[in-house]
Design a protein around this motif. Structure first.
Motif: not given
Lengths: 254, 403
Positions: B192-217
């Motif tokens: 069980f995780v927060s919606v924020a984390l799920l959105e971050a993982l989805e964004d990463f997989r969709d090639g979008r940047a996740v600034p809060s975790l330092g991932w480019d995109g």
């Protein structure tokens, strides 16, 4: 048809009962009975005997005098339990249905001895004798013990009625009727179930106690022999039965 | 007045004790009817109660799950959440993106887990445990915790990959274990995780940047929509209403309404059967009690006449059998309760193996006992009162002669 001797009430003493034209009629399917009392006067302190065979209406008269049976017709019915009180109009009590008030009069002024004792089987002899006293809220003052001594039943005070002989039970019943010092004791054939010797003994105990406590006595009996020497005034009565015993009428006067 | 009442109370007790054998018979006769009725009601209440409890206590029965994928935006979700019959609602991201591989230093295994969006008030999680908040905390399912040999407070390594701009990329993020979910919450490998984390993982997989975790995109999409949601009704009784409401919005949902309705129908049917039996029992009980008391008072008429003769009033005479009837009622009720308790113990013990801990097939609540006592005493007092009144109305001279 039978008849009996009559003597007038003692002169001078106030009347405890005064009945005029009192009638009780009972009708069943195959028989009718009427008790007629044209006039009856009983003075305070009197000892009255009502002698007659079974079915002559003795119990009916006693029940009316004890206010546990309502007369069918009343000309006049007064009851004066104490010398310094005015006579009470019993007719008015019955007319207004004041059963509880009649019960209050009975509780305070009347003692009743039944043919078979009428003891409560779940109370000891002491509690049975004390029943009327306790209903009146009288405190223990040795009266019950004194009566038990007079009646010769001290040894049985803590027993239940079942453990007593018929004669002993009748003595308890007499003790119960007298213990609260009523104005009058009504006794309905109190010695009927006893042998002649025991009957005579119990009856003289009863009358002796009534004299000791200055209590008026009215007793019914079918045997005059047991009580004639006790000096009771005998009420006159006349019983008429038709030939097939379908109709009985008793007329009592005294 | 008070003296004569207390006197008659005393006499009634003396008589009751003196006639102990008869009193026992009356008490047994009453308990013989009341006891089985209590067992019957205990069974009805226990069986249906256990089923309803199970339905209510298991939040899975309150779940309303959308079938297939949709496009649900924040505004729509907010509207649904405002409904009074909705207890919990969080959006779901695409299920293919809602996974992560977890590893710990306590185990050589790498476990791929499903991620379940969670938030405050998640009915599947214990309210006493910490929540999966932010993008670094999660609540593990028990199966994962066992496989990774971890406990709350431990840190896991989460990793996921994507193809981005022609290259395979793998990122790692440290995840701390806030709690371990109850076994019933999720039986598979999940977290069980927060919606924020799920959105971050989805964004990463969709090639979008996740600034809060330092991932480019690429830049994130401002108008985010979700393919599904996790929704729980406030109670099982709200589920059918929610299903109909979603149906009007052309949202197909899966619910447990069939099971809920089955239990509700069973409850209704059992209740009808119970009341039919109870009514017959109650009539029998009242007749039995009434007949017993009536017969008893008839038997006592002579003694009541003596009490009348010595000056007790009408109310006192009525009070005498009522006191005795109350004794019979209370003692009969107590015996019936004892019969019920022993029977319930045996039944529950016999079926203990088939029941969950603490569950009972035959059970009554304290107010059920109180109602049984009240009914018994009322019937007893009514029957005795009527019979006593009849007795008190008879001329005292009538009852005296045979004593």
């Amino acid at each position: 048809m039978s008849s009996a001797i009559s003597t007038a009430p003692q002169s001078g003493a106030p009347l405890i009962y005064h009945l005029r034209d009192v009638v009780k009629t009972r009708e069943a399917k195959d028989a009718a009975f009427t008790l007629r009392i044209p006039s009856l006067q009983i003075a305070m302190g009197e000892k009255i005997a009502l002698i007659g065979e079974s079915g002559s209406g003795k119990s009916t008269l006693l029940d009316m005098l004890a206010f546990i049976l309502q007369p069918s017709e009343i000309g006049a019915f007064s009851f004066r339990p104490e010398r310094d009180e005015q006579p009470l109009n019993i007719q008015a009590y019955w007319k207004k249905g004041k059963i509880n008030e009649l019960g209050d009069l009975r509780k305070r002024y009347i003692g009743y001895v039944m043919q078979n004792g009428g003891l409560l089987p779940y109370l000891t002899v002491r509690d049975n004798m004390n029943l009327c006293r306790s209903v009146l809220g009288l405190r223990p003052d040795g009266m019950v013990e004194h009566l038990a001594d007079e009646l010769g039943i001290t040894a049985h005070l803590n027993k239940l009625p079942d453990a007593l002989s018929t004669g002993e039970r009748q003595r308890v019943a007499i003790g119960r009727a007298v213990a609260h010092r009523p104005s009058i004791v009504i006794a309905d054939e109190p010695t009927a179930s006893l042998d002649p010797y025991a009957a005579e003994k119990v009856m003289s105990m009863f009358i002796g106690l009534a004299e000791e406590f200055d209590i008026t006595v009215i007793l019914a009996s079918h045997a005059w022999d047991h009580i004639k020497q006790l000096g009771l005034r005998r009420l006159t009565h006349r019983t008429i039965r038709n030939h097939n015993k379908m109709f009985t009428e008793t007329v009592v006067t005294g | 007045m008070a003296r004569s009442w207390s006197k008659i109370f005393h006499l009634a007790i003396r008589d009751y004790v003196h006639e102990w054998l008869m009193s026992i018979c009356f008490v047994l006769a009453l308990a013989a009817v009341l006891g089985p009725m209590m067992v019957l009601f205990g069974l009805k209440f226990g069986i249906v109660g256990a089923m309803v409890d199970q339905l209510i206590e298991n939040p899975l029965n309150r779940e309303v799950r959308p079938v297939g994928s949709g496009y649900y935006d924040h505004a729509w979700l907010e509207t649904v959440l405002e409904r009074p019959d909705v207890a919990f609602l969080v959006p779901r991201t695409r299920s293919i993106a809602a996974t992560i591989e977890l590893s710990s230093e306590h185990s050589p295994r790498i476990v791929p887990v499903e991620l379940i969006p969670s938030d405050h008030g998640d009915p599947l999680l214990s309210p006493d445990d910490p929540l999966p908040e932010g993008v670094t905390r999660l609540v593990l399912s028990q199966s994962v915790a066992e496989k990774l040999k971890v406990a709350p407070g431990d840190t896991l390594d989460g990793s996921l990959t994507r193809h981005f701009r022609g290259q395979q990329e793998r990122v790692h993020l440290p995840l701390s274990i806030a709690a371990i979910a109850p076994a019933a919450a999720f039986s598979r490998d999940g977290a069980f995780v927060s919606v924020a984390l799920l959105e971050a993982l989805e964004d990463f997989r969709d090639g979008r940047a996740v600034p809060s975790l330092g991932w480019d995109g690429d830049a994130a999409d401002a108008n985010r929509t979700y393919p599904g949601f996790r929704l729980y009704a406030r109670s099982i009784y709200d589920v059918a209403g929610l299903r109909d409401a979603f149906s009007k919005l052309d949202v197909d949902v899966h619910t447990h309404t069939t099971e809920i309705e089955l239990v509700q129908r069973l409850n209704r049917n059992l209740t009808s059967i119970y009341w039919a039996i109870a009514l017959v029992g109650l009539v029998g009980f009242s007749l039995s009690l009434g007949a017993n008391l009536w017969a008893n008072i008839d038997r006592k008429r002579k003694e009541l006449s003596v009490l009348r003769l010595v000056g007790f009033r009408t109310a006192d005479i009525v009070w005498f059998p009522m006191v005795q009837s109350l004794f019979t009622a209370v003692l009969g009720w107590a015996l019936a309760v004892a019969i019920y308790l022993v029977t319930a113990l045996v039944i529950n013990d016999m079926l203990a193996a088939q029941l969950e801990t603490g569950q009972q097939v035959c059970r009554l609540l304290p107010w059920h006992y109180a109602i049984a006592l009240l009914l018994t005493c009322t019937s007893a007092v009514l029957a005795a009162g009527l019979a006593g009144l009849r007795s008190a109305r008879v001329e005292p001279s009538e009852g005296l002669r045979d004593l």
